[in-house]
Write an enzyme that holds these catalytic residues in place. Structure first.
Site, PDB file in Angstrom:
ATOM      1  N   TYR A 127      31.429  37.153  24.346  1.00 29.80           N
ATOM      2  CA  TYR A 127      30.836  36.258  24.784  1.00 29.80           C
ATOM      3  C   TYR A 127      30.153  35.696  23.445  1.00 29.80           C
ATOM      4  CZ  TYR A 127      30.926  37.249  29.819  1.00 29.80           C
ATOM      5  OH  TYR A 127      30.762  37.215  31.259  1.00 29.80           O
ATOM      6  N   LYS A 174      40.714  47.771  28.687  1.00 29.99           N
ATOM      7  CA  LYS A 174      41.503  48.094  28.738  1.00 29.99           C
ATOM      8  C   LYS A 174      42.050  47.757  27.830  1.00 29.99           C
ATOM      9  CE  LYS A 174      44.227  45.501  32.150  1.00 29.99           C
ATOM     10  NZ  LYS A 174      44.901  46.044  33.422  1.00 29.99           N
ATOM     11  N   ASP A 207      41.134  48.160  36.090  1.00 34.89           N
ATOM     12  CA  ASP A 207      40.923  47.424  36.945  1.00 34.89           C
ATOM     13  C   ASP A 207      41.120  48.476  37.611  1.00 34.89           C
ATOM     14  OD1 ASP A 207      43.187  48.215  34.402  1.00 34.89           O
ATOM     15  OD2 ASP A 207      44.559  47.253  36.072  1.00 34.89           O
ATOM     16  N   ASP A 231      29.948  42.482  33.509  1.00 38.40           N
ATOM     17  CA  ASP A 231      29.538  41.061  33.885  1.00 38.40           C
ATOM     18  C   ASP A 231      30.305  41.364  35.336  1.00 38.40           C
ATOM     19  OD1 ASP A 231      28.559  39.028  34.551  1.00 38.40           O
ATOM     20  OD2 ASP A 231      29.937  37.589  33.003  1.00 38.40           O
ATOM     21  N   ASP A 235      28.536  42.764  39.780  1.00 40.07           N
ATOM     22  CA  ASP A 235      28.316  41.601  40.352  1.00 40.07           C
ATOM     23  C   ASP A 235      28.913  42.274  41.595  1.00 40.07           C
ATOM     24  OD1 ASP A 235      26.840  40.093  39.533  1.00 40.07           O
ATOM     25  OD2 ASP A 235      27.825  38.418  40.149  1.00 40.07           O
TER      26      ASP A 235
END
Ligand code: NAD
Length: 479
Positions: A127, A174, A207, A231, A235
């Site tokens: 970002y 990750k 993951d 992000d 959600d």
């Protein structure tokens, strides 16, 4: 004394839900002096390209707290959204998204005791917005992770756990693939966790985190993660418990905190007095705790639990046959202030200590050695031709071509038996011969100049070793 709070109604359903929050907060007995300010669509339409007027910025600088409705960027106005402007102006580095099952709300996860908080780093990562077209058919984005930014958000997560009486912090990265960027975040987590022996700390791959969030959501207490992962999983998390209508959030910086519902302006239901105000009410609860108004926060939370769990009164998005308007649901919550809910009561909340980072930047004691360069070039030549040509060009220089990769896979000198699908974007890796060390800029620029006579180059990366450890990753297949 009254707390001064900047109040931004926002767009679409914003004024309806903000009005509900203002009424409930005022009825809770806490004294707030609301400073009503503008931002969003109305401001863009007046011709201000940032969507945030100076008066709003000045108000926030003074009050340091805002309760905000959703903001729209109308098509054809403004280059950046007003939300991005606010985030950048006030460096709200922590995005906090509590995820909690609420009483009376049905759903596949209703019996799973979901009650955790996603703490998302909100400034760095992809970002930072550094994107470059490398060739007309290849684009690149820089993923920037700093030790300082990581330490700040990770300490924030541990401090939040302590302030809310929580016992576990999971760090989701990750790092198995992105060893330097996500690896740095994981490394900082492992170091910082040692300062919080009272909190259990666990790292897991993002993951797996997404998988566990659906399979065993009850194991989570606090999850801290980098910006893009945060992000997405925040959600996902709000979808577990009833959706946008009930998802609150806080954006916290060193000097300013902005509280808002996760949802947007919901243009499809704007003006109908049917929006669910719970998300902004729970955001107000977060705001009151930030102001150390724990009693008022508890009253409002318990009144919402009572309204949903005991009285079985629901906004329309949670119960399709409900006839309750936004204002009518708000009336119920106000009437229920002071009633005890049998739903799990509030945690032992206490004031949160906002972290100050301790790591000096740059770190003074790390040894540095530049050992080579990666030069990124555009070419449609066959790989053998390109490889031989680059080797020839390096011959009179102090560099040796180590390998060429295409889309991260080594394709020269060895293809390693694979036939990769090639792009016109190559990374040529050159190492400085030991006897020519230390590397200097003149050597690099000479090499780039020679290569640049035959190929268009896009960028150069120095290959560094910090404390004798390579600070670059190998290509797939590179020895
Ligand atoms: P949205 O959240 O506004 O709406 C998505 C769906 O959820 C819609 O069907 C809507 O009716 C429903 N919904 C949302 N909030 C609800 C509520 N409180 N009660 C009942 N139903 C609700 O998302 P969108 O349509 O993608 O975005 C609309 C606008 O909002 C866009 O301009 C977007 O940029 C902006 N937005 C702003 C913010 C913010 O300011 N923080 C966040 C997200 C989107």
């Amino acid at each position: 004394m009254a707390h001064e709070v900047t109040l931004i109604e926002g767009d679409g359903v914003g004024p309806e839900v903000i009005r509900a929050a203002q009424r409930v907060v005022d009825a809770s007995g806490v004294s707030i002096a609301w400073d009503k300010c503008e931002a969003g669509a109305k401001v863009f339409r007046k011709g201000l390209a940032t969507g945030v007027p100076q008066a709003t910025i000045d108000s926030l600088k003074r009050t340091r707290i805002a309760l905000k409705g959703p903001l729209e960027t109308p098509v054809g106005y403004g280059e950046k959204s007003a939300n991005v402007t606010l985030r950048a102006l006030f460096d709200t580095y922590a995005n906090v998204r509590p995820v909690r099952h609420l009483p009376g709300i049905a759903g596949p996860f209703a019996d799973r005791a979901i009650d955790f908080v996603v703490v998302r780093e909100n400034v760095e990562d992809l970002y930072v917005g550094m994107e470059y077209g490398q060739t007309p058919s290849v684009a690149e984005a820089l993923k920037l992770i700093t030790r300082k930014g990581s330490e700040k958000i990770i300490r924030f997560a541990f401090e939040l756990a302590r302030a809310e009486g929580r016992h576990k912090v999971h760090c989701a990265t990750k790092a198995n693939i992105l060893k330097l960027t996500e690896g740095l975040f994981k490394h900082v987590f492992e170091n910082v966790s040692q300062d919080y022996p009272d909190i259990e700390s666990t790292h897991l791959i993002i993951d797996n985190c997404a998988h566990q969030m659906v399979m065993r959501p009850e194991i989570f207490d606090v999850i801290v993660t980098t910006n893009l992962h945060g992000d997405i999983i925040s959600d996902l998390a709000s979808g577990l418990t009833g959706g946008l209508g009930i998802a609150p959030s806080a954006n916290i910086g060193d000097s300013v905190a902005i509280f808002e519902a996760v949802h947007g302006s919901a243009p499809d239901i704007a003006g109908l007095n049917s929006a669910n105000p719970i998300a902004i009410l729970l955001s107000s609860v977060l705001m009151l705790r930030h102001l150390n108004e724990f009693e008022a926060a508890h009253l409002i939370e318990a009144a919402i639990f009572y309204t949903l769990g005991t009285q079985k009164a629901f906004p329309r998005d949670l119960d399709k046959i409900s006839t309750l308007t936004t204002a009518a649901f708000t009336d119920y919550v106000i009437d229920n202030l002071g009633k005890a809910s049998d739903f799990q009561q509030s945690r032992p909340y206490r004031s949160m200590h906002l972290p100050q980072t301790t790591t000096p930047e740059p770190e003074p004691n790390v040894s540095r050695k530049d050992v080579g360069v990666d030069i990124f070039i555009e070419s449609t030549s066959p790989v053998e031709t390109l490889g031989k040509h680059l080797e020839e060009m390096a011959l009179p220089s102090p560099f040796t071509l180590k390998m060429i990769s295409n889309r991260g896979i080594q394709v020269y000198p060895d293809l390693n038996g694979i036939q990769p699908d090639l792009a016109d974007h190559w990374r040529a890796r050159f190492f400085l011969q030991e006897e020519c060390a230390p590397l200097n800029d003149f050597q690099v620029l000479q090499l780039v100049r020679v290569i640049g006579e035959h190929y268009r180059w896009m960028h150069i990366e120095k290959l560094a070793e910090f404390d004798h450890t390579p600070a670059y990753t190998k290509a797939q297949g590179e020895s």
